[in-house]
Design a protein around this motif. Structure first.
Motif, PDB file in Angstrom:
ATOM      1  N   TYR A  12       1.505  10.113 -10.748  1.00 11.64           N
ATOM      2  CA  TYR A  12       2.398   9.620 -11.804  1.00 11.64           C
ATOM      3  C   TYR A  12       3.777   9.265 -11.246  1.00 11.64           C
ATOM      4  O   TYR A  12       4.317   8.195 -11.537  1.00 11.64           O
ATOM      5  N   ASN A  13       4.337  10.159 -10.448  1.00  9.55           N
ATOM      6  CA  ASN A  13       5.684   9.943  -9.906  1.00  9.55           C
ATOM      7  C   ASN A  13       5.729   8.708  -9.003  1.00  9.55           C
ATOM      8  O   ASN A  13       6.700   7.946  -9.026  1.00  9.55           O
ATOM      9  N   THR A  14       4.686   8.502  -8.202  1.00  7.07           N
ATOM     10  CA  THR A  14       4.660   7.344  -7.318  1.00  7.07           C
ATOM     11  C   THR A  14       4.587   6.052  -8.128  1.00  7.07           C
ATOM     12  O   THR A  14       5.313   5.089  -7.850  1.00  7.07           O
ATOM     13  N   LEU A  15       3.740   6.024  -9.144  1.00  3.09           N
ATOM     14  CA  LEU A  15       3.649   4.832  -9.989  1.00  3.09           C
ATOM     15  C   LEU A  15       4.954   4.585 -10.733  1.00  3.09           C
ATOM     16  O   LEU A  15       5.386   3.430 -10.893  1.00  3.09           O
ATOM     17  N   SER A  16       5.584   5.660 -11.170  1.00  8.71           N
ATOM     18  CA  SER A  16       6.876   5.528 -11.846  1.00  8.71           C
ATOM     19  C   SER A  16       7.928   4.956 -10.905  1.00  8.71           C
ATOM     20  O   SER A  16       8.718   4.084 -11.276  1.00  8.71           O
ATOM     21  N   ASP A  17       7.920   5.422  -9.655  1.00  8.70           N
ATOM     22  CA  ASP A  17       8.856   4.904  -8.653  1.00  8.70           C
ATOM     23  C   ASP A  17       8.570   3.437  -8.322  1.00  8.70           C
ATOM     24  O   ASP A  17       9.489   2.645  -8.100  1.00  8.70           O
ATOM     25  N   LYS A  68       9.974   1.293 -11.026  1.00  5.88           N
ATOM     26  CA  LYS A  68      11.439   1.214 -10.974  1.00  5.88           C
ATOM     27  C   LYS A  68      11.947   0.700  -9.627  1.00  5.88           C
ATOM     28  O   LYS A  68      13.154   0.662  -9.394  1.00  5.88           O
ATOM     29  N   ASN A  69      10.973   0.339  -8.747  1.00 10.14           N
ATOM     30  CA  ASN A  69      11.303  -0.176  -7.412  1.00 10.14           C
ATOM     31  C   ASN A  69      12.163   0.804  -6.611  1.00 10.14           C
ATOM     32  O   ASN A  69      13.112   0.410  -5.921  1.00 10.14           O
ATOM     33  N   LYS A  70      11.832   2.084  -6.707  1.00  5.07           N
ATOM     34  CA  LYS A  70      12.557   3.127  -5.978  1.00  5.07           C
ATOM     35  C   LYS A  70      11.982   3.311  -4.579  1.00  5.07           C
ATOM     36  O   LYS A  70      10.763   3.245  -4.383  1.00  5.07           O
ATOM     37  N   SER A  71      12.832   3.571  -3.614  1.00 11.09           N
ATOM     38  CA  SER A  71      12.398   3.761  -2.230  1.00 11.09           C
ATOM     39  C   SER A  71      11.681   5.087  -2.025  1.00 11.09           C
ATOM     40  O   SER A  71      11.074   5.310  -0.979  1.00 11.09           O
ATOM     41  N   SER A  72      11.734   5.981  -3.013  1.00 11.86           N
ATOM     42  CA  SER A  72      11.070   7.281  -2.889  1.00 11.86           C
ATOM     43  C   SER A  72       9.550   7.158  -2.927  1.00 11.86           C
ATOM     44  O   SER A  72       8.836   8.086  -2.537  1.00 11.86           O
ATOM     45  N   ALA A  73       9.029   6.016  -3.388  1.00  5.36           N
ATOM     46  CA  ALA A  73       7.582   5.782  -3.298  1.00  5.36           C
ATOM     47  C   ALA A  73       7.254   5.511  -1.840  1.00  5.36           C
ATOM     48  O   ALA A  73       7.865   4.658  -1.200  1.00  5.36           O
ATOM     49  N   VAL A 109       0.848  -1.192   0.000  1.00  8.09           N
ATOM     50  CA  VAL A 109       0.000   0.000   0.000  1.00  8.09           C
ATOM     51  C   VAL A 109       0.887   1.246   0.000  1.00  8.09           C
ATOM     52  O   VAL A 109       1.799   1.372   0.823  1.00  8.09           O
ATOM     53  N   PHE A 110       0.597   2.168  -0.914  1.00  8.35           N
ATOM     54  CA  PHE A 110       1.371   3.390  -1.066  1.00  8.35           C
ATOM     55  C   PHE A 110       0.454   4.603  -0.900  1.00  8.35           C
ATOM     56  O   PHE A 110      -0.731   4.538  -1.220  1.00  8.35           O
ATOM     57  N   LEU A 111       1.032   5.709  -0.421  1.00 11.96           N
ATOM     58  CA  LEU A 111       0.317   6.991  -0.319  1.00 11.96           C
ATOM     59  C   LEU A 111       0.922   7.937  -1.347  1.00 11.96           C
ATOM     60  O   LEU A 111       2.146   8.097  -1.403  1.00 11.96           O
ATOM     61  N   ALA A 112       0.077   8.562  -2.171  1.00 13.05           N
ATOM     62  CA  ALA A 112       0.565   9.387  -3.276  1.00 13.05           C
ATOM     63  C   ALA A 112       1.385  10.586  -2.805  1.00 13.05           C
ATOM     64  O   ALA A 112       2.358  10.971  -3.457  1.00 13.05           O
TER      65      ALA A 112
END
Length: 312
Positions: free
Chosen positions: A271-276, A279-284, A76-79
């Motif tokens: 968009y940025n969260t989905l992109s992260d 790419k499996n980036k920790s910034s998400a 679960v992610f928060l935008a």
């Protein structure tokens, strides 16, 4: 530019197997690309039914927590990680624990608009649409209602047989709408129905034509033969209703009922969260909670679902 970004988001959510859940207070361009929209309780219900392995919440922190509690095996992610809720933040689990110790004979009922550590210390969770029904079913007579005193007082007026003590919290934006605002709106639009959320002050709900949750307000406006409405909840709801029901007129009760926390989330955030995520980036910003914590916070939600079911 907006439509192009929406197309990219739609492609990314499919590629990453992510469902987008957006609260009704979000901007229209976000609701347009969401898989599920609704108020806090509706989002919680939708979270239980998503087939995707990931969820992206366009809302505030407690909503993402609730989605994670209900779906411990999903990511679960928060935008926007800065999107909080002043009402949820006004009471901590530690403070509620101390209050419980001083009020041991009261059953603790928490509003869904609370942090997970408050839910851990609560006996049953409620929503604005289910609070009256659930509290009437509870066998205990003495209740501590947290954290929204306005919703608590409304519930107490509908269940006078119960001894309900309210915590002193509130939504500062709904609470900011005064009786003067309501009376002025009724003078300006004398033929409009006044639809009010129970998070508003008692003197405002007292003169309303209808009191209900965000979703109930929207459903009432859709079903009503009336053509004009004063909307006593976050001002985005009047805007959304105007898009969906162009032959009816919607007027915000007050410009004070504007939630800046909900407005933090933008289409580029999504968009940025989905992109992260892709790419499996920790910034998400991902909600991470251990299994024991989730189990403890889930008990009051399970009790809500049990008492709030249509069969009971």
């Amino acid at each position: 530019m907006i439509s192009e970004l929406q197309k990219r988001i739609t492609a990314l959510k499919l590629k990453t197997n992510t469902a987008i859940l957006a609260h009704s207070y979000q901007r229209e361009e976000i609701l347009e690309i969401a898989d599920y929209c609704g108020d806090s309780f509706m989002l919680a219900q939708h979270a239980l039914n998503t087939a995707e392995k990931k969820m992206l919440i366009c809302g505030v922190h407690f909503m993402a927590e609730t989605a994670k509690i209900l779906n411990p095996n999903k990511r679960v992610f928060l935008a926007n990680r800065e999107a909080g809720c002043p009402m949820a933040d006004c009471l901590s689990g530690e403070e509620l624990k101390r209050i419980r110790e001083s009020e041991p004979d009261r059953m603790v009922v928490c509003y869904i608009n609370t942090a997970a550590d408050v839910k851990k210390q609560s006996d049953v969770c409620v929503t604005s649409s289910s609070a009256v029904k659930i509290i009437k079913k509870i066998k205990e007579q003495k209740i501590l209602f947290v954290p929204d005193s306005n919703l608590g007082r409304y519930v107490a007026s509908q269940a006078p047989e119960k001894d309900i003590k309210c915590f002193s919290g509130c939504c500062p934006y709904h609470d900011g709408a005064s009786i003067d605002d309501a009376e002025k709106a009724k003078r300006l639009y004398p033929f409009a129905k006044l639809l009010v959320h129970p998070e508003c002050r008692p003197e405002v709900t007292d003169i309303a034509d209808f009191i209900g949750s965000t979703s109930e307000i929207m459903n009432y406006a859709k079903a009503s033969p009336c053509g004009e409405f004063i909307v006593g909840t976050e001002i985005s709801i009047a805007e959304h209703l105007s898009y969906h029901l162009p032959d009816k007129r919607f007027y915000p009760l007050s410009k004070k009922i504007l939630c800046p926390e909900m407005k933090l989330t933008s289409l580029p955030d999504v968009y940025n969260t989905l992109s992260d995520i892709e790419k499996n980036k920790s910034s998400a910003f991902e909600l991470v909670m251990d299994s024991e914590y989730i189990a403890a916070a889930k008990k009051c939600i399970d009790k809500m679902l049990e008492l709030g079911s249509a069969e009971n």
